[in-house]
Scaffold this motif. Sequence first.
Motif, mmCIF file in Angstrom:
data_model
loop_
_atom_site.group_PDB
_atom_site.id
_atom_site.type_symbol
_atom_site.label_atom_id
_atom_site.label_comp_id
_atom_site.label_asym_id
_atom_site.label_seq_id
_atom_site.Cartn_x
_atom_site.Cartn_y
_atom_site.Cartn_z
ATOM 1 N N LYS A 1 -86.792 2.898 -52.317
ATOM 2 C CA LYS A 1 -88.051 2.194 -52.024
ATOM 3 C C LYS A 1 -88.845 2.936 -50.958
ATOM 4 O O LYS A 1 -90.058 3.154 -51.104
ATOM 5 C CB LYS A 1 -87.768 0.762 -51.568
ATOM 6 C CG LYS A 1 -89.041 -0.009 -51.228
ATOM 7 C CD LYS A 1 -88.736 -1.423 -50.735
ATOM 8 C CE LYS A 1 -90.018 -2.149 -50.352
ATOM 9 N NZ LYS A 1 -89.751 -3.514 -49.830
ATOM 10 N N LEU A 2 -88.159 3.349 -49.901
ATOM 11 C CA LEU A 2 -88.841 4.057 -48.819
ATOM 12 C C LEU A 2 -89.372 5.403 -49.310
ATOM 13 O O LEU A 2 -90.460 5.828 -48.925
ATOM 14 C CB LEU A 2 -87.880 4.255 -47.641
ATOM 15 C CG LEU A 2 -88.493 4.738 -46.327
ATOM 16 C CD1 LEU A 2 -89.619 3.825 -45.888
ATOM 17 C CD2 LEU A 2 -87.428 4.824 -45.253
ATOM 18 N N GLN B 1 -92.548 4.809 -51.120
ATOM 19 C CA GLN B 1 -93.620 4.496 -50.176
ATOM 20 C C GLN B 1 -94.138 5.768 -49.495
ATOM 21 O O GLN B 1 -95.341 5.913 -49.267
ATOM 22 C CB GLN B 1 -93.122 3.492 -49.134
ATOM 23 C CG GLN B 1 -92.904 2.094 -49.695
ATOM 24 C CD GLN B 1 -92.263 1.158 -48.691
ATOM 25 O OE1 GLN B 1 -91.390 1.559 -47.913
ATOM 26 N NE2 GLN B 1 -92.687 -0.093 -48.696
ATOM 27 N N HIS C 1 -96.472 7.490 -51.785
ATOM 28 C CA HIS C 1 -97.790 6.836 -51.773
ATOM 29 C C HIS C 1 -98.565 7.215 -50.511
ATOM 30 O O HIS C 1 -99.766 7.498 -50.581
ATOM 31 C CB HIS C 1 -97.599 5.316 -51.848
ATOM 32 C CG HIS C 1 -98.879 4.552 -51.992
ATOM 33 N ND1 HIS C 1 -99.419 4.210 -53.210
ATOM 34 C CD2 HIS C 1 -99.754 4.079 -51.056
ATOM 35 C CE1 HIS C 1 -100.546 3.550 -53.029
ATOM 36 N NE2 HIS C 1 -100.775 3.458 -51.725
ATOM 37 N N MET D 1 -92.930 -0.678 -43.297
ATOM 38 C CA MET D 1 -93.571 0.271 -44.205
ATOM 39 C C MET D 1 -94.535 -0.404 -45.179
ATOM 40 O O MET D 1 -95.525 0.192 -45.597
ATOM 41 C CB MET D 1 -92.518 1.060 -44.971
ATOM 42 C CG MET D 1 -91.900 2.215 -44.207
ATOM 43 S SD MET D 1 -93.123 3.442 -43.637
ATOM 44 C CE MET D 1 -93.074 3.136 -41.878
ATOM 45 N N ASP D 2 -94.276 -1.648 -45.561
ATOM 46 C CA ASP D 2 -95.217 -2.368 -46.424
ATOM 47 C C ASP D 2 -96.578 -2.507 -45.732
ATOM 48 O O ASP D 2 -97.629 -2.301 -46.347
ATOM 49 C CB ASP D 2 -94.671 -3.758 -46.780
ATOM 50 C CG ASP D 2 -93.489 -3.690 -47.729
ATOM 51 O OD1 ASP D 2 -93.410 -2.719 -48.499
ATOM 52 O OD2 ASP D 2 -92.644 -4.603 -47.691
ATOM 53 N N VAL E 1 -98.293 1.061 -45.506
ATOM 54 C CA VAL E 1 -98.891 1.468 -46.779
ATOM 55 C C VAL E 1 -100.213 0.736 -46.995
ATOM 56 O O VAL E 1 -101.219 1.337 -47.403
ATOM 57 C CB VAL E 1 -97.920 1.193 -47.950
ATOM 58 C CG1 VAL E 1 -98.629 1.344 -49.290
ATOM 59 C CG2 VAL E 1 -96.733 2.139 -47.881
#
Length: 241
Positions: A123-124, A127, A130, A194-195, A198
Amino acid sequence: MTKKVKRSVAPFYLVAALWLAWALLLPLYRPLDYVLAAVASVVAFIIGKAIWPDKTYQIADPEAEKKATEKKEPPKKEQAQTPPEPKAERQSTGDPELDGLLKQRDMALSEMRRLNDSIQDEKLSAQIDHLEATTKKIFDLVVEKPAKKSQISRFMNYYLPTTLKLLNAYDRMDAAGVSGTNIDGTMGRIEQSMDTVVSAFDRQLDALFGDEALDISTDITVLENLLAQEGLSGDQMTAQS
């Protein structure tokens, strides 16, 4: 792929705490006392293992990948004898400020790629992909329209370097190969943040299109009014038919 096991140290801390509590609260001068304490330690260790199990994950085996590549593609002697061509240096734009922006962009993107290769969390990693793409778009847009540079001053001076600092801290703690309250807690907070990061990068890119969106909206309004005056709007033509 190679299996890597991150041993949990929490069960050992639990056993140490048990011995300390036993020494303070219970007698510890007869052989039987030590036997009971040892049995309690084993039970505590088993419970600790159940609560904080070891973590197992897969990492790439560079040696295996190298051997597989050598088998698929035999070395070419002519290419091996030819010296590598020097990397082409990025040409100057003639504007020191733009050159500085491009240098900062290249350094940030290079560091993101390095961190992405090192960090195993899927997941990281996605991210970071992105963030890398968004960062490139932000810098490229400002290089294309230098008047927008003032809009990304905080992004360049704080948001971007702080994000790289957090990712570097995560990478170092993950590479330590141990589990503990400080390491696990800090890594967890970075993953959760991190969410937000982003989303902030996306909003920064969107804000750079604010003036353009306003101009386009104005053009659309003027165009619609002119078409209406000439009797060429969709509603008027439908009514006439």
